[in-house]
Design an enzyme around this catalytic site. Structure first.
Site, PDB file in Angstrom:
ATOM      1  N   HIS A 205     -28.323 -17.554  30.513  1.00  0.00           N
ATOM      2  CA  HIS A 205     -29.247 -18.099  31.512  1.00  0.00           C
ATOM      3  C   HIS A 205     -30.460 -17.221  31.790  1.00  0.00           C
ATOM      4  CE1 HIS A 205     -27.194 -15.273  34.149  1.00  0.00           C
ATOM      5  NE2 HIS A 205     -28.204 -15.411  34.980  1.00  0.00           N
TER       6      HIS A 205
HETATM    7  C1  UD1 Z   1     -30.672 -16.520  39.654  1.00  0.00           C
HETATM    8  C2  UD1 Z   1     -30.921 -15.017  39.741  1.00  0.00           C
HETATM    9  C3  UD1 Z   1     -30.177 -14.325  38.611  1.00  0.00           C
HETATM   10  C4  UD1 Z   1     -28.712 -14.697  38.614  1.00  0.00           C
HETATM   11  C5  UD1 Z   1     -28.592 -16.216  38.530  1.00  0.00           C
HETATM   12  C6  UD1 Z   1     -27.156 -16.662  38.531  1.00  0.00           C
HETATM   13  C7  UD1 Z   1     -33.151 -14.393  40.605  1.00  0.00           C
HETATM   14  C8  UD1 Z   1     -34.447 -13.837  40.245  1.00  0.00           C
HETATM   15  N1  UD1 Z   1     -32.336 -14.685  39.570  1.00  0.00           N
HETATM   16  O1  UD1 Z   1     -31.283 -16.991  38.469  1.00  0.00           O
HETATM   17  O2  UD1 Z   1     -30.277 -12.932  38.781  1.00  0.00           O
HETATM   18  O3  UD1 Z   1     -28.057 -14.104  37.489  1.00  0.00           O
HETATM   19  O4  UD1 Z   1     -29.278 -16.775  39.662  1.00  0.00           O
HETATM   20  O5  UD1 Z   1     -27.065 -18.052  38.449  1.00  0.00           O
HETATM   21  O6  UD1 Z   1     -32.854 -14.562  41.777  1.00  0.00           O
HETATM   22  N2  UD1 Z   1     -31.157 -24.761  39.847  1.00  0.00           N
HETATM   23  C9  UD1 Z   1     -30.450 -25.927  39.999  1.00  0.00           C
HETATM   24  N3  UD1 Z   1     -29.405 -25.916  40.868  1.00  0.00           N
HETATM   25  C10 UD1 Z   1     -29.033 -24.809  41.581  1.00  0.00           C
HETATM   26  C11 UD1 Z   1     -29.761 -23.619  41.388  1.00  0.00           C
HETATM   27  C12 UD1 Z   1     -30.807 -23.611  40.511  1.00  0.00           C
HETATM   28  O7  UD1 Z   1     -30.735 -26.929  39.377  1.00  0.00           O
HETATM   29  O8  UD1 Z   1     -28.077 -24.888  42.372  1.00  0.00           O
HETATM   30  C13 UD1 Z   1     -32.329 -24.739  38.951  1.00  0.00           C
HETATM   31  C14 UD1 Z   1     -33.565 -24.297  39.721  1.00  0.00           C
HETATM   32  O9  UD1 Z   1     -34.179 -25.368  40.353  1.00  0.00           O
HETATM   33  C15 UD1 Z   1     -34.398 -23.676  38.654  1.00  0.00           C
HETATM   34  C16 UD1 Z   1     -33.356 -23.061  37.740  1.00  0.00           C
HETATM   35  O10 UD1 Z   1     -32.128 -23.733  37.973  1.00  0.00           O
HETATM   36  O11 UD1 Z   1     -35.118 -24.626  37.949  1.00  0.00           O
HETATM   37  C17 UD1 Z   1     -33.209 -21.591  37.983  1.00  0.00           C
HETATM   38  O12 UD1 Z   1     -32.793 -21.281  39.330  1.00  0.00           O
HETATM   39  P1  UD1 Z   1     -33.278 -19.951  40.087  1.00  0.00           P
HETATM   40  O13 UD1 Z   1     -32.579 -19.794  41.380  1.00  0.00           O
HETATM   41  O14 UD1 Z   1     -34.757 -19.881  40.065  1.00  0.00           O
HETATM   42  O15 UD1 Z   1     -32.827 -18.751  39.158  1.00  0.00           O
HETATM   43  P2  UD1 Z   1     -31.561 -18.541  38.237  1.00  0.00           P
HETATM   44  O16 UD1 Z   1     -32.002 -18.693  36.814  1.00  0.00           O
HETATM   45  O17 UD1 Z   1     -30.372 -19.335  38.694  1.00  0.00           O
END
Ligand code: UD1
Length: 366
Positions: A205
């Protein structure tokens, strides 16, 4: 009575907060729990609260996704009034996600004591958003709690007073130790469901691996080839799913499933012959479990998993990934040991430290 306010935001925070909430519960302190809402899907958040036995948050800031600046700014502006209203003696933040840093900045500006759990880790790679979060949070924290000695060394090098820093061990391992018996029970059902004998587990991820399709596609193709020799289960993170779908990446052998609940993932990890990942937490869990781990990153902020544990960094060398995977499949994988203080009692050490009555201690005196 001391009042501690915990903030959690994203999936890896939940495993770290659960044991400390429990350990502080046993002391006579007041606790408030705030969820930033950075992770909001049921299978990225609620399921974890249920399985880890974390109570409903007192406040949910409901920030959701967005760019780093949008997410950080939204957490800051929504958290500030909560902090002013709740007036805790100290705020406790976990790990390295955007919620951690946003809250750290708000606390520093309002002069509220900040405790950072899982402090001092460094990948020395500033292209990682988490590394920026670690650097900022540790500069601002009043109490810095490290999982391993390298954390203390990194903080010392950055000029942080040793009196603020405490080596307490790895709190995520507390959760693992606590839930391993539940996971062992669950495994039989999963093994039947997936028709498993020998298998491997994959997670991916990190933005550096999944946001760029010229990187994601060859990684997935290499994994798909490995899956010809060992069935591989691939629970896909929403970020990765978006990119796979957008570019129509073809997967033939990998068993793709949605994000798994904590207990299911732990059960599979415990029984896996091999783990391939770019997650920080999975490097640590596989080291604790003694399962060989291949990390698809150029660096790690968790070097003890390499020096003591079962982890090997393969970077973007996909030939190496396949070579090392086949070694493991042939039974010649790396063996390792459990690092010091990864013993399931980190939260108790932290709770003792935080409520120590000695007013001269560096701990949160109020
Ligand atoms: C975040 C953390 C990372 C951690 C990871 C675990 C930061 C900078 N990064 O990254 O260190 O290892 O979480 O999962 O804080 N999304 C969904 N549903 C959710 C959550 C996210 O669809 O419940 C989507 C978001 O809208 C976005 C993408 O997934 O498009 C990434 O989510 P985001 O919270 O920005 O960062 P992660 O890649 O999850």
């Amino acid at each position: 009575m001391k009042h501690f306010l915990h903030v959690v935001g994203a999936r890896p925070n939940f495993m770290k907060a659960a044991p400390l909430l429990r350990a502080l519960e046993a002391k006579s302190v007041r606790q408030t729990l705030v969820h930033s809402g950075q992770h909001y899907d049921r299978n990225m958040s609620d399921v974890f609260f249920d399985q880890l036995g974390i109570r409903e948050p007192d406040v949910n800031l409901q920030v959701g996704g967005g760019s780093h600046a949008q997410q950080t700014a939204a957490i800051m502006s929504r958290f500030e009034p909560v902090l002013l209203e709740k007036k805790p003696d100290a705020v406790i933040v976990y790990g390295d996600v955007n919620s951690t840093t946003a809250v750290a900045i708000v606390c520093a500006k309002l002069g509220v004591k900040l405790v950072h759990v899982e402090s001092g880790l460094r990948s020395f790679d500033r292209t990682m958003p988490e590394e920026i979060n670690r650097l900022i949070t540790d500069q601002l924290a009043d109490v810095l709690l490290t999982p391993s000695i390298d954390g203390n060394e990194n903080l010392q090098r950055e000029g942080i007073a040793a009196s603020k820093v405490h080596l307490v061990g790895n709190i995520m391992i507390d959760t693992l130790v606590h839930l391993l018996p539940v996971a062992e029970e669950r495994f039989a059902t999963l093994a039947a469901e997936y028709a498993l004998k020998s298998f491997g587990l994959v997670t991916l991820h990190r933005p550096a691996n999944v946001d760029d399709i010229t990187r994601l596609r060859p990684i997935v193709e290499a994994l798909d080839r490995i899956a010809a020799d060992l069935p591989l289960i691939f629970p896909v993170h929403p970020r990765t799913r978006q990119h796979l779908d957008e570019h129509g990446v073809k997967i033939t052998r990998l068993r793709v499933v949605g994000p798994l609940p904590y207990v299911d993932f732990l059960a599979l990890q415990k029984h896996a012959a091999l783990v391939m990942t770019d997650s920080g937490g999975v490097q640590e869990e596989s080291t604790y479990l003694g399962v060989p781990c291949l990390t698809v990153r150029e660096n790690t902020e968790r070097p003890v998993t390499l020096t003591i544990g079962t982890n090997i960094l393969v970077g973007f060398d996909l030939e190496m990934l396949e070579r090392e995977a086949h070694k493991i499949i042939a039974g010649a994988g790396k063996t390792g040991a459990v690092p010091p203080l990864w013993d399931g009692h980190t939260a108790e050490r932290i709770a003792d430290l935080l409520v120590a009555s000695d007013s001269h201690s560096m701990v949160v005196t109020v």
